[in-house]
Design an enzyme around this catalytic site. Structure first.
Site, PDB file in Angstrom:
ATOM      1  N   TRP A 247      56.214  72.019 -21.259  1.00 60.92           N
ATOM      2  CA  TRP A 247      55.264  70.855 -20.551  1.00 60.92           C
ATOM      3  C   TRP A 247      53.725  71.166 -21.251  1.00 60.92           C
ATOM      4  O   TRP A 247      53.131  72.203 -20.965  1.00 60.92           O
ATOM      5  CB  TRP A 247      55.046  71.016 -19.023  1.00 60.92           C
ATOM      6  CG  TRP A 247      54.121  70.256 -18.269  1.00 60.92           C
ATOM      7  CD1 TRP A 247      52.864  70.746 -18.050  1.00 60.92           C
ATOM      8  CD2 TRP A 247      54.255  69.030 -17.893  1.00 60.92           C
ATOM      9  NE1 TRP A 247      52.131  69.667 -17.584  1.00 60.92           N
ATOM     10  CE2 TRP A 247      53.066  68.493 -17.397  1.00 60.92           C
ATOM     11  CE3 TRP A 247      55.401  68.060 -18.142  1.00 60.92           C
ATOM     12  CZ2 TRP A 247      52.971  67.055 -17.004  1.00 60.92           C
ATOM     13  CZ3 TRP A 247      55.370  66.930 -17.511  1.00 60.92           C
ATOM     14  CH2 TRP A 247      53.977  66.403 -16.985  1.00 60.92           C
TER      15      TRP A 247
ATOM     16  N   ASN B  88      55.045  80.563 -21.281  1.00 62.14           N
ATOM     17  CA  ASN B  88      54.634  79.375 -20.281  1.00 62.14           C
ATOM     18  C   ASN B  88      52.919  79.926 -19.760  1.00 62.14           C
ATOM     19  O   ASN B  88      53.051  80.991 -19.352  1.00 62.14           O
ATOM     20  CB  ASN B  88      55.512  79.507 -19.277  1.00 62.14           C
ATOM     21  CG  ASN B  88      55.051  78.862 -17.798  1.00 62.14           C
ATOM     22  OD1 ASN B  88      54.499  77.641 -17.983  1.00 62.14           O
ATOM     23  ND2 ASN B  88      55.633  79.606 -16.777  1.00 62.14           N
ATOM     24  N   GLY B  89      52.305  79.053 -19.837  1.00 64.64           N
ATOM     25  CA  GLY B  89      50.790  79.437 -19.398  1.00 64.64           C
ATOM     26  C   GLY B  89      49.794  78.796 -20.319  1.00 64.64           C
ATOM     27  O   GLY B  89      50.126  77.907 -21.074  1.00 64.64           O
TER      28      GLY B  89
ATOM     29  N   HIS C 127      34.680  46.132  13.045  1.00 60.71           N
ATOM     30  CA  HIS C 127      34.738  44.819  12.495  1.00 60.71           C
ATOM     31  C   HIS C 127      36.126  44.275  12.565  1.00 60.71           C
ATOM     32  O   HIS C 127      36.625  43.422  11.761  1.00 60.71           O
ATOM     33  CB  HIS C 127      34.047  44.858  11.144  1.00 60.71           C
ATOM     34  CG  HIS C 127      32.763  45.407  11.205  1.00 60.71           C
ATOM     35  ND1 HIS C 127      31.693  44.583  11.498  1.00 60.71           N
ATOM     36  CD2 HIS C 127      31.981  46.357  10.679  1.00 60.71           C
ATOM     37  CE1 HIS C 127      30.517  45.424  11.370  1.00 60.71           C
ATOM     38  NE2 HIS C 127      30.841  46.298  10.939  1.00 60.71           N
TER      39      HIS C 127
ATOM     40  N   ARG D 283      60.677  71.920 -14.808  1.00 60.65           N
ATOM     41  CA  ARG D 283      59.344  72.687 -15.262  1.00 60.65           C
ATOM     42  C   ARG D 283      58.605  72.051 -16.234  1.00 60.65           C
ATOM     43  O   ARG D 283      57.354  72.392 -16.731  1.00 60.65           O
ATOM     44  CB  ARG D 283      59.527  73.945 -15.457  1.00 60.65           C
ATOM     45  CG  ARG D 283      60.188  74.821 -14.144  1.00 60.65           C
ATOM     46  CD  ARG D 283      60.424  76.434 -14.470  1.00 60.65           C
ATOM     47  NE  ARG D 283      58.978  76.872 -14.711  1.00 60.65           N
ATOM     48  CZ  ARG D 283      58.171  77.355 -13.930  1.00 60.65           C
ATOM     49  NH1 ARG D 283      58.491  77.339 -12.845  1.00 60.65           N
ATOM     50  NH2 ARG D 283      56.909  77.843 -14.236  1.00 60.65           N
TER      51      ARG D 283
ATOM     52  N   CYS E 113      55.854  75.390 -18.094  1.00 60.08           N
ATOM     53  CA  CYS E 113      56.930  75.220 -18.836  1.00 60.08           C
ATOM     54  C   CYS E 113      58.119  76.246 -18.488  1.00 60.08           C
ATOM     55  O   CYS E 113      57.883  76.881 -17.353  1.00 60.08           O
ATOM     56  CB  CYS E 113      56.808  75.976 -20.289  1.00 60.08           C
ATOM     57  SG  CYS E 113      55.217  75.130 -21.101  1.00 60.08           S
TER      58      CYS E 113
ATOM     59  N   LYS F 182      58.683  56.823 -10.242  1.00 67.60           N
ATOM     60  CA  LYS F 182      57.482  57.899 -10.417  1.00 67.60           C
ATOM     61  C   LYS F 182      56.510  57.156 -11.419  1.00 67.60           C
ATOM     62  O   LYS F 182      55.292  57.364 -11.526  1.00 67.60           O
ATOM     63  CB  LYS F 182      58.242  58.917 -11.105  1.00 67.60           C
ATOM     64  CG  LYS F 182      57.167  60.195 -11.133  1.00 67.60           C
ATOM     65  CD  LYS F 182      56.733  60.545  -9.886  1.00 67.60           C
ATOM     66  CE  LYS F 182      55.323  61.635 -10.231  1.00 67.60           C
ATOM     67  NZ  LYS F 182      54.763  61.667  -8.736  1.00 67.60           N
TER      68      LYS F 182
ATOM     69  N   GLU G 135      44.338  57.348   1.001  1.00 66.16           N
ATOM     70  CA  GLU G 135      45.471  58.113   0.475  1.00 66.16           C
ATOM     71  C   GLU G 135      46.295  58.629   1.580  1.00 66.16           C
ATOM     72  O   GLU G 135      47.447  58.641   1.325  1.00 66.16           O
ATOM     73  CB  GLU G 135      44.727  59.403  -0.442  1.00 66.16           C
ATOM     74  CG  GLU G 135      45.860  60.305  -1.081  1.00 66.16           C
ATOM     75  CD  GLU G 135      47.010  59.737  -2.000  1.00 66.16           C
ATOM     76  OE1 GLU G 135      46.790  58.415  -2.402  1.00 66.16           O
ATOM     77  OE2 GLU G 135      47.755  60.274  -2.188  1.00 66.16           O
TER      78      GLU G 135
ATOM     79  N   GLU H  11      54.467  55.114   2.123  1.00 70.38           N
ATOM     80  CA  GLU H  11      55.485  55.346   0.977  1.00 70.38           C
ATOM     81  C   GLU H  11      56.597  56.012   1.571  1.00 70.38           C
ATOM     82  O   GLU H  11      57.620  56.003   0.908  1.00 70.38           O
ATOM     83  CB  GLU H  11      55.019  55.679  -0.306  1.00 70.38           C
ATOM     84  CG  GLU H  11      54.067  56.914  -0.534  1.00 70.38           C
ATOM     85  CD  GLU H  11      53.451  57.207  -1.873  1.00 70.38           C
ATOM     86  OE1 GLU H  11      53.643  56.412  -2.840  1.00 70.38           O
ATOM     87  OE2 GLU H  11      52.537  58.164  -1.762  1.00 70.38           O
TER      88      GLU H  11
ATOM     89  N   LYS I  30      50.223  57.637   1.723  1.00 72.61           N
ATOM     90  CA  LYS I  30      51.201  58.587   1.676  1.00 72.61           C
ATOM     91  C   LYS I  30      52.442  58.486   2.904  1.00 72.61           C
ATOM     92  O   LYS I  30      53.566  58.490   2.633  1.00 72.61           O
ATOM     93  CB  LYS I  30      50.740  60.177   1.847  1.00 72.61           C
ATOM     94  CG  LYS I  30      49.955  60.991   0.755  1.00 72.61           C
ATOM     95  CD  LYS I  30      50.953  61.470  -0.337  1.00 72.61           C
ATOM     96  CE  LYS I  30      51.091  60.265  -1.288  1.00 72.61           C
ATOM     97  NZ  LYS I  30      50.184  60.037  -2.442  1.00 72.61           N
TER      98      LYS I  30
END
Ligand code: F6R
Length: 615
Positions: free
Chosen positions: A75, A101-102, A511, A27, A2, A610, A488, A495, A492
């Site tokens: 958040w 925050n936490g 193969h 944040r 946050c 996103k 993955e 993209e 990355k």
């Protein structure tokens, strides 16, 4: 994660705080609130939504006069994002007001104790528990606010950056920090408080960064006293002159959000298992699993639905669930699953994985599965998102906001949550012994430090990136738990650098893909010390004899691959099932550096969004 802001001095606090919150929205942005002391009373306003929604609300709702105030952009970690759960939070008497925050891990037991003493709670947050704990300590011992905060924090387990004031002492703000950031701007007879320096950079370049387990009592027009929370020792304030500009501060000094988020992974993974993995007691505590244990244990199979990077996390989970908990797993692209007329029964458990919690195909897959009677469990990052609401139960990843379009910390925190679930189920089913279980817990706890160590290869990876940045194609190979990591890694690179890349299980190479290999082709091979190590070494030999260029991701101290490969990047040793959490890191960094060297827009790659809320 946050954002917190505070001001005490001679200027109007409101404009400073509201602008500061806007700068801290990276944040967290699911709700926001502000509390100003106007000379007589506290004026508080808060709302679900962005800081702009708060601004609109406040300007119709309260007077904003006053030279002391605190603000918060949230958040969510405990309690869905709504007006009531937004910060600031009052204590029961209405005298104290706090922003935080936490995560307070032991909030549940503290809350029960406070309820037994007659306290009531309006919100579902851990923060409201903390402010009432401070009030209880203050009242029952007749203490000053600073002392009460100190005593209360010694009872708390978790992470925090807090700012709290008492309306009966309106010339003082008390702040404290453990695990979450807190900066204090020092001006002429005025002080600023914030999660980073962006809210006060235009007023002062002088800042104090509180260290963990420190608190400060900030008094209007006077001084600032810093002391240790545990020992009472006073600490001399160390004021530093800031050299960074606003944009650099928001990105924590990193050039891009993606790089910042890559580097946040040690903390993000720690936050993911904070309060859930209790290695001393040898238990995993996850309410969403405990409450639904019967459903999980009765399941004939688990179906995982997701898209993109989240789907890759699902593939890693397939290996982990089957290995540890011996439950058959099917991993489905949500977009295929929803249109395939899949066979689903009431005995199926479906796990939907999504960073944003808004991906349209994943949401549709969830609705389909629920309509057929399956039990659906969500693994999301965004608290209160559509997927979090549409599922029967779930577990959040607690990664904090991910701003870079390419997922990084979302992936590793998803794997962390899924590992915790697999371990919990394995224990309940008796498919692993108590010593194996304990060994996994202990090893998982070391992962944040090991990720930190893996990040230290950054400079070496930059050198490799420079050699291969002009490649037209790239192959990624891995086996077992690390096959999805190869997928993955390729995603990355595609993209953000727009270089064509493919991920394959290493043994599949012969193969077909082996036909692609020539001296122009970089092949990234994940060759850590696993059950299949020797086989992967043979695959490397096959590539080598066709003149491919090999970048090996190896376990620290490796000898065999080092002899064959053109480059090696070491990661620390760990259990095979946890190795994806480490092998992913160099692949993220390699893509990042190649994209930067090619001058691409790393945080907002072309054509990508996103959150994909359309089909
Ligand atoms: C890749 C990436 C995407 C997302 C996918 C699913 O870096 O970010 O592939 O993983 O769009 O998004 P969520 O996880 O929000 O459902």
């Amino acid at each position: 994660m946050c954002g917190i802001v505070g001001y005490i001095g001679h200027r109007e606090a409101y404009p400073i705080i509201i602008k500061g919150l806007q700068r801290l929205e990276y944040r967290g942005y699911d709700s926001a609130g502000i509390a100003i002391y106007d000379g007589n009373s506290i004026k508080l306003s808060k709302t679900k939504g962005k800081v702009s929604d708060l601004k609109e609300k406040i300007e119709n709702e309260i007077s904003t006069d006053g030279t002391l105030g605190i603000g918060h952009t949230r958040w969510a970690t405990h309690g869905e994002p709504n007006d009531v759960n937004s910060h600031p939070h009052y204590s029961n008497s209405g005298n104290l007001v706090i922003i935080h925050n936490g995560i307070i891990e032991n909030y549940d037991s503290l809350k029960k104790e406070l309820i037994a003493r007659g306290y009531t709670f309006k919100s579902d947050t851990d923060t409201e528990v903390l402010v009432n704990l401070i009030e209880e300590v203050q009242k029952s011992n007749n203490l000053k606010l600073g002392k009460a905060v100190q005593i209360a924090l010694n009872e708390v387990v978790g992470a925090y950056a807090i700012a709290v004031f008492d309306k009966n002492k309106p010339n003082e703000i008390v702040v404290a920090k453990l695990g979450s950031p807190l900066a204090i701007g020092v001006g002429e007879d005025e002080f600023f408080i914030a999660s980073d320096a962006s809210p006060f950079i235009e007023f002062t370049k002088n800042a104090i960064y509180l260290e963990d387990e420190q608190m400060a009592i900030i008094r209007r027009g006077k001084d600032i006293k810093i002391r240790k929370i545990k020992s009472d020792d006073l600490v001399a304030p160390y004021i530093q002159e800031l050299q960074l500009n606003l944009e650099q501060i928001e990105k924590g000094g990193y050039e891009h959000f993606m790089l910042k988020e890559i580097y946040e992974q040690p903390r993000a993974i720690l936050d993911t298992f904070r309060g859930r993995l209790l290695s001393n007691e040898a238990i995993i505590k996850m309410a969403g699993i405990e409450d639904n244990m019967k459903r999980f244990l009765a399941a004939d199979r688990i179906i995982i639905v997701a898209c993109g990077t989240s789907w890759h996390a699902g593939l890693v989970a397939e290996y982990i669930f089957e290995d540890l908990a011996r439950i058959p797993v099917e991993v489905e692209y949500a977009s295929e699953f929803r249109y395939r007329n899949p066979v689903i029964s009431e005995k199926d458990v479906v796990i939907a994985i999504s960073q944003s919690g808004e991906t349209a195909d994943t949401l549709a897959a969830i609705k389909l599965a629920r309509s057929k009677g399956a039990f659906v469990f969500g693994v999301c990052n965004v608290v209160g998102s559509s997927i979090a609401r549409e599922t029967d139960a779930g577990a959040y990843t607690h990664a904090g906001p991910e701003i870079g379009v390419a997922s990084t910390k979302a992936f590793t925190t998803q794997i962390t949550v899924l590992t915790l679930i697999a371990l919990r189920l394995a224990r309940a089913k008796g498919t692993i012994s108590s010593s194996e279980f304990r060994q996994h817990l202990i090893e998982l706890e070391t992962i944040p430090n090991k990720v930190e160590e893996a990040l230290q290869s950054d400079e070496a990876i930059k050198v490799i990136a420079d050699i291969y940045k002009d490649s037209k194609n790239c192959l990624y190979l891995g086996r077992g738990f690390n096959f999805p990591v190869a997928l993955e890694g390729a995603l990355k690179l595609k993209e953000i650098s727009y270089i064509h890349a493919e991920g394959y299980p290493a043994a599949e190479m012969k193969h077909g893909p082996i036909a692609l290999i020539d001296e122009q082709m970089p092949v990234v091979v994940i060759a850590t010390k696993t059950e299949h190590y020797e086989k992967v070494v043979s695959n490397i030999q096959e590539i080598k004899s066709r003149k491919g260029k090999i970048i090996g991701i190896v376990t620290k101290g490796d000898v065999s691959v080092r002899e064959l490969a053109d480059h090696v990047i070491e990661v620390p040793d760990t259990l095979e099932s946890l190795s994806p959490l480490l092998t992913t890191i160099p692949l993220q960094l390699l893509s990042y550096h190649i994209a930067v060297m090619l001058g691409k827009n790393v945080d907002q790659p072309r054509n990508l969004a996103k959150s994909v809320t359309v089909e």
